[in-house]
Motif scaffolding. Structure first.
Motif, PDB file in Angstrom:
ATOM      1  N   GLU A 114       0.824  -1.216   0.000  1.00  0.00           N
ATOM      2  CA  GLU A 114       0.000   0.000   0.000  1.00  0.00           C
ATOM      3  C   GLU A 114       0.857   1.266   0.000  1.00  0.00           C
ATOM      4  OE1 GLU A 114      -2.614   2.266   3.389  1.00  0.00           O
ATOM      5  OE2 GLU A 114      -2.901   0.099   3.215  1.00  0.00           O
ATOM      6  N   ARG A 115       1.917   1.289   0.824  1.00  0.00           N
ATOM      7  CA  ARG A 115       2.739   2.500   0.968  1.00  0.00           C
ATOM      8  C   ARG A 115       3.976   2.484   0.077  1.00  0.00           C
ATOM      9  NH1 ARG A 115       2.697   2.235   7.509  1.00  0.00           N
ATOM     10  NH2 ARG A 115       0.489   2.669   7.818  1.00  0.00           N
ATOM     11  N   GLY A 116       4.477   1.300  -0.205  1.00  0.00           N
ATOM     12  CA  GLY A 116       5.685   1.194  -1.010  1.00  0.00           C
ATOM     13  C   GLY A 116       6.971   1.290  -0.209  1.00  0.00           C
ATOM     14  N   PHE A 117       6.874   1.408   1.112  1.00  0.00           N
ATOM     15  CA  PHE A 117       8.062   1.488   1.962  1.00  0.00           C
ATOM     16  C   PHE A 117       7.662   1.226   3.410  1.00  0.00           C
ATOM     17  CE2 PHE A 117       6.134   5.648   1.993  1.00  0.00           C
ATOM     18  CZ  PHE A 117       6.285   6.103   3.297  1.00  0.00           C
ATOM     19  N   ASN A 118       8.680   0.984   4.235  1.00  0.00           N
ATOM     20  CA  ASN A 118       8.484   0.841   5.669  1.00  0.00           C
ATOM     21  C   ASN A 118       9.063   2.089   6.338  1.00  0.00           C
ATOM     22  OD1 ASN A 118       8.555   0.284   8.392  1.00  0.00           O
ATOM     23  ND2 ASN A 118       9.743  -1.604   8.216  1.00  0.00           N
ATOM     24  N   GLN A 119       8.214   2.914   6.928  1.00  0.00           N
ATOM     25  CA  GLN A 119       8.661   4.193   7.485  1.00  0.00           C
ATOM     26  C   GLN A 119       9.679   3.996   8.613  1.00  0.00           C
ATOM     27  OE1 GLN A 119       5.592   3.050   7.713  1.00  0.00           O
ATOM     28  NE2 GLN A 119       5.083   2.918   9.888  1.00  0.00           N
ATOM     29  N   ALA A 120       9.519   2.936   9.410  1.00  0.00           N
ATOM     30  CA  ALA A 120      10.471   2.696  10.495  1.00  0.00           C
ATOM     31  C   ALA A 120      11.854   2.362   9.938  1.00  0.00           C
ATOM     32  CB  ALA A 120       9.975   1.555  11.386  1.00  0.00           C
ATOM     33  N   GLU A 121      11.887   1.615   8.854  1.00  0.00           N
ATOM     34  CA  GLU A 121      13.157   1.255   8.227  1.00  0.00           C
ATOM     35  C   GLU A 121      13.844   2.495   7.655  1.00  0.00           C
ATOM     36  OE1 GLU A 121      14.498  -2.609   5.806  1.00  0.00           O
ATOM     37  OE2 GLU A 121      12.947  -1.424   4.815  1.00  0.00           O
ATOM     38  N   ARG A 122      13.057   3.408   7.072  1.00  0.00           N
ATOM     39  CA  ARG A 122      13.621   4.645   6.542  1.00  0.00           C
ATOM     40  C   ARG A 122      14.221   5.500   7.666  1.00  0.00           C
ATOM     41  NH1 ARG A 122      11.108   6.168   1.588  1.00  0.00           N
ATOM     42  NH2 ARG A 122      11.120   4.330   0.240  1.00  0.00           N
ATOM     43  N   LEU A 123      13.521   5.578   8.795  1.00  0.00           N
ATOM     44  CA  LEU A 123      14.044   6.324   9.939  1.00  0.00           C
ATOM     45  C   LEU A 123      15.347   5.703  10.435  1.00  0.00           C
ATOM     46  CD1 LEU A 123      10.741   6.908  11.958  1.00  0.00           C
ATOM     47  CD2 LEU A 123      12.100   8.670  10.840  1.00  0.00           C
ATOM     48  N   ALA A 124      15.361   4.372  10.517  1.00  0.00           N
ATOM     49  CA  ALA A 124      16.572   3.678  10.963  1.00  0.00           C
ATOM     50  C   ALA A 124      17.718   3.891   9.991  1.00  0.00           C
ATOM     51  CB  ALA A 124      16.280   2.183  11.134  1.00  0.00           C
ATOM     52  N   ASP A 125      17.411   3.985   8.696  1.00  0.00           N
ATOM     53  CA  ASP A 125      18.446   4.236   7.680  1.00  0.00           C
ATOM     54  C   ASP A 125      19.165   5.562   7.950  1.00  0.00           C
ATOM     55  OD1 ASP A 125      18.343   1.976   6.123  1.00  0.00           O
ATOM     56  OD2 ASP A 125      16.826   2.766   4.757  1.00  0.00           O
ATOM     57  N   VAL A 126      18.380   6.607   8.238  1.00  0.00           N
ATOM     58  CA  VAL A 126      18.967   7.924   8.482  1.00  0.00           C
ATOM     59  C   VAL A 126      19.823   7.890   9.743  1.00  0.00           C
ATOM     60  CG1 VAL A 126      18.507  10.360   8.950  1.00  0.00           C
ATOM     61  CG2 VAL A 126      17.079   9.115   7.319  1.00  0.00           C
ATOM     62  N   LEU A 127      19.287   7.294  10.800  1.00  0.00           N
ATOM     63  CA  LEU A 127      20.021   7.224  12.067  1.00  0.00           C
ATOM     64  C   LEU A 127      21.292   6.391  11.911  1.00  0.00           C
ATOM     65  CD1 LEU A 127      20.030   8.048  15.023  1.00  0.00           C
ATOM     66  CD2 LEU A 127      18.685   6.003  15.540  1.00  0.00           C
ATOM     67  N   SER A 128      21.190   5.304  11.174  1.00  0.00           N
ATOM     68  CA  SER A 128      22.349   4.443  10.924  1.00  0.00           C
ATOM     69  C   SER A 128      23.443   5.209  10.195  1.00  0.00           C
ATOM     70  CB  SER A 128      21.925   3.224  10.106  1.00  0.00           C
ATOM     71  OG  SER A 128      23.039   2.419   9.776  1.00  0.00           O
ATOM     72  N   GLY A 129      23.051   5.973   9.179  1.00  0.00           N
ATOM     73  CA  GLY A 129      24.026   6.753   8.429  1.00  0.00           C
ATOM     74  C   GLY A 129      24.685   7.844   9.252  1.00  0.00           C
ATOM     75  N   ARG A 130      23.912   8.458  10.145  1.00  0.00           N
ATOM     76  CA  ARG A 130      24.448   9.554  10.953  1.00  0.00           C
ATOM     77  C   ARG A 130      25.360   9.051  12.067  1.00  0.00           C
ATOM     78  NH1 ARG A 130      21.854  14.653  12.038  1.00  0.00           N
ATOM     79  NH2 ARG A 130      20.825  15.423  10.173  1.00  0.00           N
TER      80      ARG A 130
END
Length: 291
Positions: free
Chosen positions: A172-188
């Protein structure tokens, strides 16, 4: 004179802050100093949770849920970046339901502030423990190597685990919002993230349900990810830690903390998975908003 006027105008334009189209209010205005993509006015209006009143769930107001529950909680604590006000609800809705992808880095950088606060809290707690151990400091040496090292150690999360969405929600959304948030935090922060969990069944929209319904829904809603590639990554990651004596510091990442039923169910599954590998884990959670 005209040349001088033109030159002064050009200098003023270079010195003046560039205007931007704010991702929150949609107006063209002066950019925020600390967050990319929004105006200074919207940055000032963000309802940051700087001093949570509930030390367990991180709620910014009185919390009857944690105080009335006599059950053991499988997380050390939750910390959230902002209070879930109507403005924050609209902001998340723009990203989560209306596909405004430009908001992903902004939401992730906001979550990063919650991580910074959590890290500072844990390090203050370690310093407090060190003060208690001062009486033992005279014994620090070859026979007591752990006392001094424990005092000097800085707290750092070892792994991020995003809360998974069901297959139907992902379609329905095309992504997992929690995973996207974790991606940013992981990169930082340079913290690895792994999708260790899967949803066993679709639980429907939790925002329309009462507390008891949410808790019942989340029982057995998660399981360890059966994907062999993910499990291999987890095993390799564990090997890189070597013979570590302290518990693993694992953070569950999600967008909103409401009753905590989702976080608790995820934490119990992660704890079981770690136990299967003979590892002890201290589990925390970070969420973008606390309702």
């Amino acid at each position: 004179m005209d040349t001088l006027t033109a030159w002064l105008t050009k200098v003023r334009s270079l010195l003046a802050p560039a205007l931007l189209h704010c991702l929150i209010c949609g107006k063209t205005s002066r950019p925020a100093a600390g967050l990319h993509g929004i105006c200074a006015g919207c940055e000032e209006a963000i309802p940051w949770i700087r001093q949570p009143r509930c030390q367990k769930c991180g709620r910014h107001v009185g919390c009857p849920d944690c105080s009335r529950s006599g059950q053991a909680v499988p997380i050390v604590c939750n910390r959230s970046a902002v209070a879930y006000t109507s403005v924050m609800r609209e902001m998340l809705g723009q990203y989560k339901y209306r596909g405004n992808e430009q908001l992903a880095p902004l939401l992730g950088s906001m979550l990063d502030r919650a991580y910074i606060r959590l890290k500072a809290e844990r390090e203050r707690g370690q310093q407090g423990t060190a003060e208690i151990q001062k009486a033992e400091s005279a014994f620090t040496g070859p026979f007591f190597p752990g006392i001094q090292s424990a005092r000097n150690r800085r707290w750092q999360a070892d792994l991020l685990v995003p809360v998974p969405v069901s297959e139907s929600r992902f379609v329905e959304r095309g992504f997992n919002q929690a995973e996207r948030l974790a991606d940013v935090l992981s990169g930082r922060r340079g913290i690895p993230q792994l999708p260790l969990l899967v949803r066993t069944h679709h639980t429907g929209k939790q925002s329309f349900k009462h507390r008891a319904e949410r808790i019942a829904d989340m029982k057995h809603a998660f399981a360890g990810n059966p994907d062999g590639a993910v499990l291999l990554q987890f095993e390799v990651w564990l090997e890189t830690l070597g013979k570590r004596t302290r518990p693993l510091q694992i953070i569950i990442v999600d967008d909103i903390y409401t009753t905590g039923s989702t976080i608790r169910a995820c934490a119990e599954t992660i704890r079981t998975l770690c136990n299967d590998y003979g590892k002890v884990a201290e589990i925390y959670s970070l969420t973008w908003a606390r309702s």
